[in-house]
Write an enzyme that holds these catalytic residues in place. Structure first.
Site, PDB file in Angstrom:
ATOM      1  N   ARG A  43      30.030 103.243 148.719  1.00 16.44           N
ATOM      2  CA  ARG A  43      29.097 104.062 147.923  1.00 16.44           C
ATOM      3  C   ARG A  43      27.654 103.654 148.231  1.00 16.44           C
ATOM      4  NH1 ARG A  43      28.771 102.986 142.927  1.00 16.44           N
ATOM      5  NH2 ARG A  43      30.958 102.502 142.526  1.00 16.44           N
ATOM      6  N   TYR A  51      14.041 127.608 145.647  1.00 17.82           N
ATOM      7  CA  TYR A  51      15.489 127.763 145.698  1.00 17.82           C
ATOM      8  C   TYR A  51      16.033 127.865 144.276  1.00 17.82           C
ATOM      9  CZ  TYR A  51      20.375 126.706 146.236  1.00 17.82           C
ATOM     10  OH  TYR A  51      21.736 126.752 146.152  1.00 17.82           O
ATOM     11  N   LYS A  56      21.948 123.397 156.005  1.00 17.34           N
ATOM     12  CA  LYS A  56      21.334 124.536 156.724  1.00 17.34           C
ATOM     13  C   LYS A  56      21.039 124.147 158.166  1.00 17.34           C
ATOM     14  CE  LYS A  56      21.396 125.908 152.433  1.00 17.34           C
ATOM     15  NZ  LYS A  56      22.566 126.569 151.900  1.00 17.34           N
ATOM     16  N   ASP A  64      10.409 120.311 149.920  1.00 18.20           N
ATOM     17  CA  ASP A  64      11.687 120.840 150.404  1.00 18.20           C
ATOM     18  C   ASP A  64      11.370 121.557 151.706  1.00 18.20           C
ATOM     19  OD1 ASP A  64      13.927 122.337 151.021  1.00 18.20           O
ATOM     20  OD2 ASP A  64      14.370 122.896 148.948  1.00 18.20           O
TER      21      ASP A  64
HETATM   22  C1  LIG Z   1      15.650 125.646 150.364  1.00 18.90           C
HETATM   23  C2  LIG Z   1      16.917 125.051 149.793  1.00 18.90           C
HETATM   24  N1  LIG Z   1      16.837 123.888 149.151  1.00 18.90           N
HETATM   25  C3  LIG Z   1      17.943 123.319 148.621  1.00 18.90           C
HETATM   26  C4  LIG Z   1      19.183 123.920 148.699  1.00 18.90           C
HETATM   27  C5  LIG Z   1      20.398 123.271 148.091  1.00 18.90           C
HETATM   28  O1  LIG Z   1      21.179 122.709 149.102  1.00 18.90           O
HETATM   29  P1  LIG Z   1      22.781 122.548 149.031  1.00 18.90           P
HETATM   30  O2  LIG Z   1      23.366 123.919 148.970  1.00 18.90           O
HETATM   31  O3  LIG Z   1      23.082 121.808 150.297  1.00 18.90           O
HETATM   32  O4  LIG Z   1      23.087 121.750 147.812  1.00 18.90           O
HETATM   33  C6  LIG Z   1      19.309 125.139 149.360  1.00 18.90           C
HETATM   34  C7  LIG Z   1      20.616 125.816 149.440  1.00 18.90           C
HETATM   35  O5  LIG Z   1      20.700 126.996 149.695  1.00 18.90           O
HETATM   36  C8  LIG Z   1      18.133 125.718 149.926  1.00 18.90           C
HETATM   37  O6  LIG Z   1      18.190 126.902 150.558  1.00 18.90           O
END
Ligand SMILES: Cc1ncc(COP(=O)(O)O)c(C=O)c1O
Length: 385
Positions: A47, A99, A197, A172
């Site tokens: 972990r 998001y 992604k 992000d």
């Molecule tokens: C810009 C962005 N940030 C964060 C996330 C969250 O990521 P995860 O789906 O891997 O938890 C996403 C998911 O679509 C995203 O598009």
């Protein structure tokens, strides 16, 4: 080494013992203690530590130009670990366009836990200046380009404003990727990715990352949150992620090239009301994007579909029908994979979404761009027939 070489060669890793150039997968959950009760390997339990993470974390750190990185079980696990490292009562600024799932978590969970979260127009520096509370705002969260309107935030300027008030800045950078933007060079303190992604890039791994510009008490807290709350990645996923990252640069460059062409082409389309893409000169934020994105404007765009002139088909219905009629594009959520995806975004975001009902989100993959355009144009025509 240039970043593209770092990614392609995984920092040039070679196994000292076997001379293997592809890394092994370590599945062990526990590590042997020395007879004198020490852990000289530095590893105790999976972990906290897994050697399969090392290469992917080191490569990402090098690509971002940061101090250290951590892999998490998903992008959400990574982002929420950062917010959980703050203290109840802390003030946080987040964008109105971001998001949606993280926005929901901030509204519903983070606030219950005591964070004071304020949503603002992060792309408007005056809004940031007015909202930031000197000595009280602990974190400013940026997403640029921001889902799913691809809103661009000036990272350097926002960092200047936030830092003057004593707040840290997290970005992000999922859509920009380290190929196009290096937020640390613009002043950011933490970079987050949904590695699900572009970093992995093949729609077959759920993963997230945080990278820190420097060691800090906040970073130490994040590390212990990952170890204690257990949102860690599995070793197979970490290995797959590293494999995906080797092709990050050519994948992102190809997606940018196709997205730019598709955006330009659809701008003139009679059934398209508006194309949202930072690479279009008329897009608000284009000038900032041109400054802080290098080598392309990303593989994501959105289109707003026109209804019929006589009003029998609304923009919403035409958008849903367009998505229903594509053959090559896959009708699915997510983004950043090799296959192109199309999604009626308002349907998934539900009530309270800032997204208009006529909007389709497009994640441009690696197919031939002429095929992608032809499929979309055919689907738009079908939706209006
Ligand atoms: C810009 C962005 N940030 C964060 C996330 C969250 O990521 P995860 O789906 O891997 O938890 C996403 C998911 O679509 C995203 O598009």
């Amino acid at each position: 080494m240039k970043p593209a070489s770092i990614a392609a060669q995984g920092l040039g890793w070679v196994d000292e013992q076997t001379r293997a150039i592809a890394p092994p997968i370590h599945t062990s959950t526990t590590y042997l203690r020395d007879p004198d009760n020490q852990y000289r390997s530095g590893r105790i339990y999976a972990r906290d530590h897994n050697p399969t993470f090392d290469q992917a974390e080191a490569v990402l750190t090098a690509l971002e130009g940061g101090h250290a990185s951590l892999l998490f079980a998903s992008g959400m696990a990574a982002a929420t670990a950062l917010f959980q490292a703050l203290a109840p009562g802390d003030h946080v600024l987040a964008p109105k366009v971001m998001y949606w799932s993280l926005r929901n978590w901030l509204m519903n969970f983070a606030t219950q836990w005591g964070l004071r979260v304020q949503f603002i127009e992060m792309n408007d520096p005056d809004d940031v200046r007015n909202a930031v509370q000197s000595g009280k705002t602990r974190l400013v969260w940026i997403e640029s380009p921001a889902n799913p309107l691809w809103t661009i935030t000036d990272i350097a300027l926002t960092c200047e404003i936030a830092h003057a008030a004593g707040a840290a800045v997290a970005v992000d950078s999922t859509v920009a990727t380290p190929v196009l933007t290096r937020p640390f060079e613009l002043g950011a303190d933490i970079v987050m990715h949904s590695a699900t992604k572009y970093l992995n890039g093949h729609s077959d791994v759920l993963a997230g990352t945080l990278t820190a510009r420097e060691d800090s008490p906040l970073w130490l807290r994040i590390k212990s949150i990952r170890a204690q709350m257990g949102g860690v990645l599995g070793p197979f996923e970490a290995w797959l992620l590293m494999r995906g990252m080797r092709t990050l640069f050519p994948r992102v460059r190809a997606a940018c090239d196709s997205a730019q062409s598709i955006a330009e082409r659809l701008t003139q389309h009679r059934f398209v009301e508006e194309v949202l893409y930072p690479g279009l000169p008329g897009f608000p934020g284009h000038a900032v994007a041109a400054r802080q994105m290098h080598g392309g404007f990303g593989g994501m765009l959105s289109i707003r579909v026109r209804g019929t002139k006589n009003g029998t088909v609304t923009g919403e219905n035409a958008a849903i029908a367009t998505a229903a009629n594509v053959q090559l594009w896959k009708r699915a959520t997510s983004l950043g994979g090799v296959e192109s995806l199309i999604e009626h975004r308002a349907s998934i975001e539900g009530a309270g979404t800032p997204v208009s009902a006529d909007l389709l989100r497009l994640s441009v993959g690696l197919e031939d761009k002429a095929d992608l355009v032809a499929d979309l144009e055919h689907a738009l025509a079908q939706a209006h027939s």
